[in-house]
Design a protein around this motif. Structure first.
Motif, PDB file in Angstrom:
ATOM      1  N   TYR B 218       0.687  -1.230   0.071  1.00 56.75           N
ATOM      2  CA  TYR B 218       0.095  -0.042  -0.092  1.00 56.75           C
ATOM      3  C   TYR B 218       1.329   0.617  -0.047  1.00 56.75           C
ATOM      4  O   TYR B 218       0.158   2.215  -1.186  1.00 56.75           O
ATOM      5  N   LEU B 221       1.841   2.826  -3.390  1.00 53.39           N
ATOM      6  CA  LEU B 221       0.739   3.217  -3.777  1.00 53.39           C
ATOM      7  C   LEU B 221       1.190   5.096  -4.213  1.00 53.39           C
ATOM      8  O   LEU B 221       0.710   5.218  -6.076  1.00 53.39           O
ATOM      9  N   GLY B 222       1.851   5.671  -4.063  1.00 46.45           N
ATOM     10  CA  GLY B 222       1.546   7.107  -4.380  1.00 46.45           C
ATOM     11  C   GLY B 222       3.170   6.809  -5.294  1.00 46.45           C
ATOM     12  O   GLY B 222       3.274   8.172  -5.455  1.00 46.45           O
ATOM     13  N   GLU B 225       2.749   6.192  -9.678  1.00 45.89           N
ATOM     14  CA  GLU B 225       1.122   7.061  -9.944  1.00 45.89           C
ATOM     15  C   GLU B 225       1.333   7.155 -11.563  1.00 45.89           C
ATOM     16  O   GLU B 225      -0.071   7.794 -11.968  1.00 45.89           O
ATOM     17  N   GLN B 234      -7.486   2.891  -6.975  1.00 39.36           N
ATOM     18  CA  GLN B 234      -7.116   3.764  -5.979  1.00 39.36           C
ATOM     19  C   GLN B 234      -8.524   4.442  -5.568  1.00 39.36           C
ATOM     20  O   GLN B 234      -8.241   3.976  -4.065  1.00 39.36           O
ATOM     21  N   ASN B 235      -9.311   4.502  -6.165  1.00 36.16           N
ATOM     22  CA  ASN B 235     -10.576   5.072  -4.916  1.00 36.16           C
ATOM     23  C   ASN B 235     -11.489   4.275  -4.594  1.00 36.16           C
ATOM     24  O   ASN B 235     -13.020   3.878  -3.975  1.00 36.16           O
ATOM     25  N   GLN B 236     -11.479   2.839  -4.682  1.00 34.87           N
ATOM     26  CA  GLN B 236     -12.144   1.503  -4.220  1.00 34.87           C
ATOM     27  C   GLN B 236     -10.450   0.856  -2.547  1.00 34.87           C
ATOM     28  O   GLN B 236     -11.560  -0.190  -2.148  1.00 34.87           O
ATOM     29  N   LEU B 237     -10.378   1.928  -2.450  1.00 37.95           N
ATOM     30  CA  LEU B 237      -9.246   1.265  -1.410  1.00 37.95           C
ATOM     31  C   LEU B 237      -9.241   2.148   0.349  1.00 37.95           C
ATOM     32  O   LEU B 237     -10.034   2.619  -0.058  1.00 37.95           O
ATOM     33  N   PRO B 238      -9.428   1.091   1.068  1.00 37.74           N
ATOM     34  CA  PRO B 238      -9.291   2.838   2.151  1.00 37.74           C
ATOM     35  C   PRO B 238      -8.614   3.896   2.332  1.00 37.74           C
ATOM     36  O   PRO B 238      -7.119   3.804   1.972  1.00 37.74           O
ATOM     37  N   GLY B 239      -9.152   4.221   3.124  1.00 38.02           N
ATOM     38  CA  GLY B 239      -8.629   6.460   2.448  1.00 38.02           C
ATOM     39  C   GLY B 239      -8.483   6.862   1.578  1.00 38.02           C
ATOM     40  O   GLY B 239      -8.655   8.008   0.605  1.00 38.02           O
ATOM     41  N   GLY B 240      -9.621   6.304   0.508  1.00 32.93           N
ATOM     42  CA  GLY B 240      -9.950   6.669  -0.590  1.00 32.93           C
ATOM     43  C   GLY B 240     -11.191   7.944  -1.298  1.00 32.93           C
ATOM     44  O   GLY B 240     -11.595   7.605   0.542  1.00 32.93           O
ATOM     45  N   HIS B 241     -11.634   8.011  -2.001  1.00 36.75           N
ATOM     46  CA  HIS B 241     -12.450   9.297  -1.849  1.00 36.75           C
ATOM     47  C   HIS B 241     -13.292   8.823  -2.607  1.00 36.75           C
ATOM     48  O   HIS B 241     -13.329   8.089  -3.670  1.00 36.75           O
TER      49      HIS B 241
END
Lengths: 525, 245
Positions: B218, B221-222, B225, B234-241
């Motif tokens: 994890y 991931l940053g 890019e 990305q947006n399916q992961l915890p902390g995503g939006h």
């Protein structure tokens, strides 16, 4: 540019220096409490700077410290936190490397990026060129996914570590990230894609070796002497049980047990936990491989929780120098605080800052073990992060807390408190109903419930100094991003004065190379 | 209704026959849990609210239904949603806990270390994950009835905890819900029903083989890019939006 004067000396010279500068040191360390004292402090700082003398000697040793993602705002916040943790004046505090005499700005844009990733920026520092995103010590003409070993070799650029080995120096690389991660990898590997860390990452038919294999097969001199970091799974086969986590196995499918290959050489050792690390006697060990986690090592904030125990960055730096300094010809060592970057990506300032403080401790250790007459120490970052200190908090306000003047919280235009530290983007709180929370039962991610009715969360009842607090971010992103502004270079020792003004990042290599007396280039000129 | 397909030995059958004549034992969560393989269906009814977003669709009212598989052992809990080709794994190894999100179509795994989960405020509630309900919540519910369901002693429980109304049918010997319903004050409701359960040793459906998948930390991931897979998930992961403004 320069900061406060503090150069490393032999014990005797240091003692004499302390006596001579006693008044100055006292003045430098005490926080001025009046206009007169501030004025006096400024004047004494200039006086000390006037005594600075360029060290034109040739360096026997070079140590390059890299705080991955350690932008200037990170250094400032870490400086304040470190001071506040000691109940000292955080704003007047300085991290160890901030006391170095010379500084410069480093322009981090890569050959094809305005805001860069760690691969081309680290390549710039150790190979003296700018290259493209993802590239590990290969030039900018290479395809990002070049599978050919021959093509990769043709586009490879010799690194300072390789040149040091060719000249009989000892070498080492230390990182809290996987040792196959971009920043440490640029020293010993040449590959177009930073993600090809073990053989399973390579595309079908690729002839180029993966990064872990390149470390073990390093062909220059007598090989790298010290390798300490994380990334154990990249060195183990998928049939080998991990020593720390018995339910897990290695990653390699080519049958190569790289840790075994390492110890097959004379006077070589491989360790994976604190006990094994502590047991290493540098006087009787010539080659040391330490891989303390399957992936990245723990954040400094979590290190005490590790099952098998892990050495700190300072511990690893100490052991590396003890081993490398056996070679009277000298050594080159890179030490990376690799997880400052990861904590920032997670939007978690606490871990980013505590890892920065750990880097400061490692630099301090190196200073204490070396002499600035013959050892150039460079501390820098590969790139910055979109991390900022905001508002108008009082001097002494807790840096991880809410912005406040004399304890009275400042409010935004909605009437809500806010933190001093924040991010321009990332996973931190951003606004009503936009943050997802984890729901393991349903695979669903549901909108977080905010207390209050405003479009920002009300932090009144939130402890923002909690190590797990995620600072707010303006733009919602799963992972916070790097930033494109310059980072700082701090230097002490031979040729340190060659760092000045705003310089391109690849100049770092050229100063180190100049200091070591390496001449010529990869291209023969 | 769900169907149970145990293939027990003679001794187990005799024990079960005897047990059916016995009173239902009380709830006991302080015992080693039985290793099971199960299949559930979850239905979520969203009451709708103009000021809320839900799965990226602000203010929509409706029911979402998904079937999923569940495997539980002492050191590993795995969930798999075949229709989405995704799954989740929790692994326990000594003091360490790892969490993985599996993307079967991509043959990739995103793995979280304990510190990542701490920083993301993802609770590492192993007991809650293996029971599928917070044990403290379960123990606060009132027993309404006792039953035997397909040879399993069962308790029917209900009650409200922290503003959530619960209705649970609990299989006491397996420590697993046969029915689990939650409803909040806004009328949002989530109902999970057991479709099938087997002992792990006799499981007819095995966990997807993810041993050859690429594991992405994890924390990395940053630095990916430009990776199309990372951009997509990305947006399916915890902390995503799920920001849609």
């Amino acid at each position: 540019m320069f900061t406060q004067l503090k150069q490393r000396k032999s014990p005797l010279a240091a003692a004499i220096g302390l006596l001579l500068l006693a008044g100055n040191v006292n003045a430098q360390d005490a926080v001025p409490a009046s206009a007169e004292e501030w004025f006096k402090h400024g004047k004494q700082t200039v006086k000390a700077a006037e005594k600075l003398k360029h060290n034109e000697r040739k360096a026997r040793n070079v140590i390059l410290f890299v705080g991955d993602g350690m932008g200037v705002s990170t250094v400032t916040a870490a400086r304040i936190l470190e001071g506040q943790l000691r109940e000292a004046d955080g704003e007047f505090n300085r991290l160890s490397f901030e006391k170095f005499p010379y500084m410069a700005h480093s322009v981090t844009a890569s050959a094809n990026q305005q805001t860069s990733d760690s691969a081309p920026t680290a390549t710039a520092m150790v190979a003296g060129i700018k290259t493209n995103d993802g590239a590990i010590s290969v030039d900018q003409t290479i395809n990002r996914t070049e599978p050919s070993a021959d093509v990769t070799a043709a586009k490879s650029v010799k690194t300072i570590m390789e040149q040091a080995e060719e000249r009989g120096l000892s070498t080492g690389v230390v990182s809290t990230a996987r040792i196959t991660h971009a920043t440490p990898a640029v020293n010993y590997a040449h590959i177009s894609n930073r993600d090809w860390e073990n053989n399973t990452n390579l595309p079908a038919g690729a002839t180029v070796k993966d990064i872990a294999a390149q470390l073990i097969d390093f062909p220059y001199g007598n090989g790298i002497e010290v390798v300490l970091g994380g990334g154990r799974s990249n060195f183990m086969t998928n049939q080998s049980v991990d020593p720390e986590y018995p339910t897990r196995k290695g990653s390699r499918t080519d049958g190569r047990e790289l840790t075994q290959e390492w110890v097959s050489q004379p006077k070589s050792a491989y360790v994976w936990d604190q006990a094994g690390f502590d047991a290493i006697d540098p006087s009787s060990t010539d080659r040391l491989l330490g891989l303390f986690e399957r992936s990245h090592m723990k954040y400094e904030a979590d290190r005490a929780d590790d099952t098998a125990g892990e050495p700190s960055l300072a511990d690893m730096t100490k052991k590396a120098i003890e081993m490398l300094q056996k070679n009277k010809k000298g050594y080159y060592l890179m030490v990376e605080a690799g997880r400052i970057d990861h904590a920032h990506h997670a939007g978690n300032a606490h871990r980013a800052l505590t890892d920065t403080i750990a880097l400061s401790e490692a630099v301090k250790m190196a200073q204490e073990m070396t002499n600035d007459k013959d050892t150039l120490i460079v501390v820098t970052a590969d790139h910055s992060h979109v991390f900022t200190l905001a508002g108008y908090p009082s001097r002494g306000n807790p840096i991880l807390g809410k912005a406040a003047i004399n304890g009275v919280e400042l409010k935004d235009s909605l009437g809500l408190p806010y933190t001093t530290l924040g991010y321009a983007n990332g996973p931190g709180f951003i606004g009503e109903g936009t943050r997802k929370v984890f729901n393991p039962l349903t695979e669903g991610y549901v909108a977080a419930e905010y207390v209050g009715t405003k479009s920002r969360p009300d932090l009144s009842g939130i402890d923002t100094t909690d190590p797990n607090y995620l600072q707010e971010a303006a733009v919602p992103m799963g992972s916070e991003t790097h930033a494109g502004e310059d980072v700082a270079i701090y230097a002490a020792g031979p040729k340190a004065h060659l760092f000045h003004g705003t310089q391109e990042q690849h100049v770092i290599y050229h100063v180190m190379s100049q200091a070591l007396g390496f001449s010529g280039s990869h291209w023969g000129w | 209704m769900y169907h149970i397909r145990f293939v027990f030995g003679l001794a187990v059958l005799l024990l079960t026959a005897c047990a059916q004549q016995s009173p239902v034992p009380p709830l006991n969560l302080d015992v080693p849990l039985v290793d099971v393989s199960a299949r559930f269906v979850t239905e979520r009814f969203h009451a709708g609210d103009a000021h809320e977003e839900h799965d990226g669709h602000a203010g929509e009212e409706g029911t979402a239904r998904s079937e999923w598989q569940f495997w539980r052992t002492a050191s590993r809990i795995e969930m798999n949603i075949p229709a989405r080709q995704t799954g989740e794994v929790w692994m326990r190894d000594g003091n360490a806990v790892f969490h993985q999100k599996l993307f079967h179509a991509d043959r990739k795994i995103v793995e979280y270390q304990s510190a990542d989960l701490d920083a993301l405020n993802v609770p590492m509630q192993w007991r809650t994950n293996e029971l599928m309900i917070d044990p403290q919540v379960l123990q606060q519910l009132q027993v309404d009835a006792e039953n035997w369901i397909d040879g399993h002693p069962a308790l029917e429980l209900s009650g409200a905890v922290d503003g959530i109304e619960y209705e649970v049918v609990w299989l006491v010997d397996l420590n697993l819900p046969q029915h689990l319903s939650k409803q909040d004050a806004d009328g949002n409701r989530e109902t999970t029903r057991l479709l099938n359960v087997e002992l792990m040793a006799q499981a007819s459906v095995q966990q997807p083989d993810s041993s050859g998948y690429e594991i992405i930390d994890y924390a990395d991931l940053g630095d990916r890019e430009r990776d199309p897979f990372v951009i997509r998930i990305q947006n399916q992961l915890p902390g995503g939006h799920a920001h849609t403004h």
